[in-house]
Scaffold this motif. Sequence first.
Motif, PDB file in Angstrom:
ATOM      1  N   UNK A  18       7.757 -10.681  -3.275  1.00 61.10           N
ATOM      2  CA  UNK A  18       7.396  -9.413  -3.931  1.00 61.10           C
ATOM      3  C   UNK A  18       8.536  -8.404  -3.800  1.00 61.10           C
ATOM      4  N   UNK A  19       9.217  -8.430  -2.637  1.00 61.19           N
ATOM      5  CA  UNK A  19      10.365  -7.516  -2.489  1.00 61.19           C
ATOM      6  C   UNK A  19      11.485  -7.878  -3.478  1.00 61.19           C
ATOM      7  N   UNK A  20      11.714  -9.185  -3.630  1.00 63.87           N
ATOM      8  CA  UNK A  20      12.738  -9.630  -4.586  1.00 63.87           C
ATOM      9  C   UNK A  20      12.378  -9.216  -6.006  1.00 63.87           C
ATOM     10  N   UNK A  21      11.078  -9.330  -6.302  1.00 65.03           N
ATOM     11  CA  UNK A  21      10.629  -8.947  -7.645  1.00 65.03           C
ATOM     12  C   UNK A  21      10.872  -7.466  -7.900  1.00 65.03           C
ATOM     13  N   UNK A  22      10.596  -6.666  -6.893  1.00 65.47           N
ATOM     14  CA  UNK A  22      10.805  -5.206  -7.055  1.00 65.47           C
ATOM     15  C   UNK A  22      12.282  -4.912  -7.267  1.00 65.47           C
ATOM     16  N   UNK A  23      13.136  -5.581  -6.472  1.00 63.48           N
ATOM     17  CA  UNK A  23      14.585  -5.350  -6.607  1.00 63.48           C
ATOM     18  C   UNK A  23      15.075  -5.788  -7.983  1.00 63.48           C
ATOM     19  N   UNK A  24      14.583  -6.936  -8.438  1.00 65.70           N
ATOM     20  CA  UNK A  24      14.998  -7.420  -9.768  1.00 65.70           C
ATOM     21  C   UNK A  24      14.542  -6.478 -10.863  1.00 65.70           C
TER      22      UNK A  24
END
Length: 178
Positions: A18-24
């Motif tokens: 989920x953190x990666x998704x937010x960053x992307x």
Amino acid sequence: MAFSRIRTLDATSRGILSRKAVVMLCSLLAPLILLHLLTDRCASPSPVRDSLRSKRLVSERSAGSELAGHRVAGWAADVRAGATVWQLPEESPALPPPPDLVVSPRFAGKVSPLGEGSKKLPQALIIGVKKGGTRALLEFLRVHPDIRAVGAEPHFFDRNYDYGLGWYSNSGLRLSRE
Ligand SMILES: Nc1ncnc2c1ncn2[C@@H]1O[C@H](COP(=O)(O)OS(=O)(=O)O)[C@@H](OP(=O)(O)O)[C@H]1O
């Protein structure tokens, strides 16, 4: 025991994902927002241009008629369109003095076999990209006895448009035969 370890790992990877998704998402949105802001800035109207083009005049087709002050009657564009809308300057206090047309030494004196004529707006325009061979086309056309061509490129539409049709027609060039 083994089952609870798997559940813990799943929760951790879910957090990472989920953190990666937010960053992307942020890295995708940031350039989009920046692009939007930049295009808005480029598209914002120039106050000088607005003040100059506040007056509109619809000219009806009238082949061969001349420009008188701010009154436009006919031009090559009219031939194609039937009628065209011109935005004429009412005044030009913010503009620097209009540039003089500089004739390239290569073409100085090469007006046309017709000699000098009256000042008129052109009946045809050659438009082309740089190095597109427009000069060659002009020189071929100039050979024709009924065609009068200018020796300088007036750059009316790309550089001197704000000076208006008055400048264009009185720019010192004798564009067509009386
Ligand atoms: N028929 C034909 N076929 C191929 N190439 C041609 C032709 N006519 C002109 N040319 C070449 O076009 C170049 C000049 O283009 P322009 O007149 O548009 O030049 S300019 O941008 O206004 O300076 C110029 O290219 P360069 O010699 O490389 O400068 C001309 O050689």
